[in-house]
Write a protein that holds these residues in place. Structure first.
Motif, short mmCIF file in Angstrom:
data_model
loop_
_atom_site.label_atom_id
_atom_site.label_comp_id
_atom_site.label_asym_id
_atom_site.label_seq_id
_atom_site.Cartn_x
_atom_site.Cartn_y
_atom_site.Cartn_z
N LEU A 48 0.83 -1.20 0.00
CA LEU A 48 0.00 0.00 0.00
C LEU A 48 0.87 1.25 0.00
CD1 LEU A 48 -2.86 1.11 0.07
CD2 LEU A 48 -2.77 1.00 2.58
N GLN A 49 1.97 1.21 0.78
CA GLN A 49 2.88 2.35 0.82
C GLN A 49 3.48 2.59 -0.57
OE1 GLN A 49 3.80 4.46 3.54
NE2 GLN A 49 4.55 5.58 1.75
N SER A 50 3.86 1.52 -1.26
CA SER A 50 4.42 1.65 -2.61
C SER A 50 3.40 2.22 -3.57
CB SER A 50 4.91 0.29 -3.09
OG SER A 50 5.38 0.38 -4.42
N PHE A 51 2.14 1.80 -3.42
CA PHE A 51 1.07 2.32 -4.28
C PHE A 51 0.97 3.83 -4.15
CE2 PHE A 51 -3.31 3.85 -4.35
CZ PHE A 51 -3.67 3.57 -5.67
N THR A 87 3.92 10.63 -7.31
CA THR A 87 4.81 11.17 -8.35
C THR A 87 4.04 11.78 -9.50
OG1 THR A 87 4.94 9.06 -9.58
CG2 THR A 87 6.54 9.41 -7.79
N THR A 88 2.73 11.57 -9.58
CA THR A 88 1.93 12.07 -10.69
C THR A 88 1.12 13.31 -10.33
OG1 THR A 88 -0.03 10.71 -10.18
CG2 THR A 88 1.70 9.69 -11.52
N THR A 89 1.18 13.75 -9.08
CA THR A 89 0.34 14.87 -8.68
C THR A 89 1.00 15.62 -7.52
OG1 THR A 89 -1.83 15.55 -7.82
CG2 THR A 89 -0.99 13.41 -7.11
N PRO A 92 6.61 25.81 -14.78
CA PRO A 92 7.53 24.68 -14.89
C PRO A 92 8.49 24.64 -13.70
CG PRO A 92 8.13 26.46 -16.40
CD PRO A 92 6.81 26.83 -15.81
N PRO A 93 8.96 23.43 -13.33
CA PRO A 93 8.84 22.18 -14.07
C PRO A 93 7.58 21.38 -13.77
CG PRO A 93 10.25 21.85 -12.17
CD PRO A 93 9.89 23.31 -12.17
N ASP A 94 6.81 21.73 -12.74
CA ASP A 94 5.67 20.91 -12.35
C ASP A 94 4.40 21.28 -13.10
OD1 ASP A 94 7.08 19.41 -10.32
OD2 ASP A 94 7.06 21.25 -9.13
N GLY A 95 4.29 22.51 -13.57
CA GLY A 95 3.11 22.94 -14.31
C GLY A 95 3.40 22.99 -15.80
#
Length: 260
Positions: free
Chosen positions: A6-9, A15-17, A207-210
């Protein structure tokens, strides 16, 4: 979260948000580290709203872009507190006598908005990307820097400049994930009294996140061309870059009619 799977999930999903997800628990509360992260983000958002725009260095940096030395104007809001309490004052100018009269195709307004930090961080490279994307296809008026500014102040400035299209690069309202995001608001044939329905906005540029400067500039350039062909901006003007995304290009996010 003692379960490693669950922690890995959650680690992978984070990393995507930039949203706060899968924060875990410590008894009936959040872990101390997550509470401190929240407080730091909240403080950064508050600082971004209240920190004034340092126009002196910004004028020099904008001048280096090569489209003229900018003038600085302000709204009728006399200080940051009044600006936050009275949005109406931020939409009208105190004095535009320093704004040069042109007949250019495009005018740029760099407005502090609700995040002066965003303009300090991103406005100059974004302006450079826009100028590069236009690549001499349009005549460009000297930029205008506006303080204590709301989006609609750009209509007054665009009319004073005499431009066909005004682009307002403005600091967007900070959130708990992003405190330095810029939006570009496009109004074709700007005059005082334009409504939210008359504008288009490319949002979340940080950028880099937006959204990257070059991607945002490409979308704005397409909207400018569409506005010139259609004769207006706003709800009738649609961004077509999603078709490119379907074909394998970068996906972008465009708010088609909104203003602050």
């Amino acid at each position: 979260m003692d379960d490693p799977a669950l922690q890995s999930f959650w680690d992978d999903l984070r990393t995507t948000t930039q949203a706060r997800i899968g924060l875990g628990r410590s008894g009936d509360a959040l872990p101390t580290a997550r509470v401190l992260e929240f407080r730091a983000a909240h403080a950064a958002a508050r600082d971004a709203v209240h920190q004034p725009l340092d126009t002196g260095p910004l004028v020099d940096r904008v001048a280096e872009v090569g489209v003229g030395r900018p003038v600085v104007v302000t709204s009728r809001a006399t200080d940051r507190g009044e600006y936050l309490r009275r949005p109406d004052l931020g939409r009208t100018p105190a004095d535009l006598s320093a704004v040069p009269v042109t007949s250019a195709d495009i005018g740029f307004v760099l407005a502090d908005g609700l995040s002066p930090r965003a303009i300090t961080d991103h406005a100059v490279p974004l302006l450079s990307a826009l100028v590069a994307e236009f690549d001499g296809r349009f005549t460009l008026a000297p930029p205008v820097i506006a303080t204590q500014a709301r989006v609609a102040l750009g209509d007054h400035i665009g009319a004073a400049l005499g431009v066909r299209t005004v682009l307002v690069l403005i600091g967007e309202r900070p959130g708990l994930s992003v405190a330095d995001s810029v939006g570009v608001y496009l109004t074709h044939r700007p005059v005082p009294g334009r409504t939210d329905a008359d504008r288009n906005c490319v949002s979340n540029i940080h950028p880099p996140d937006g959204l990257a400067y070059s991607v945002a500039a490409r979308v704005v350039s397409g909207l400018v061309a569409g506005a010139r062909q259609l004769g207006r901006s706003g709800v009738d003007l649609k961004d077509t870059s999603r078709a490119d995304a379907i074909a394998g290009g970068p996906e972008v996010h465009v708010i088609e009619s909104t203003a602050g």
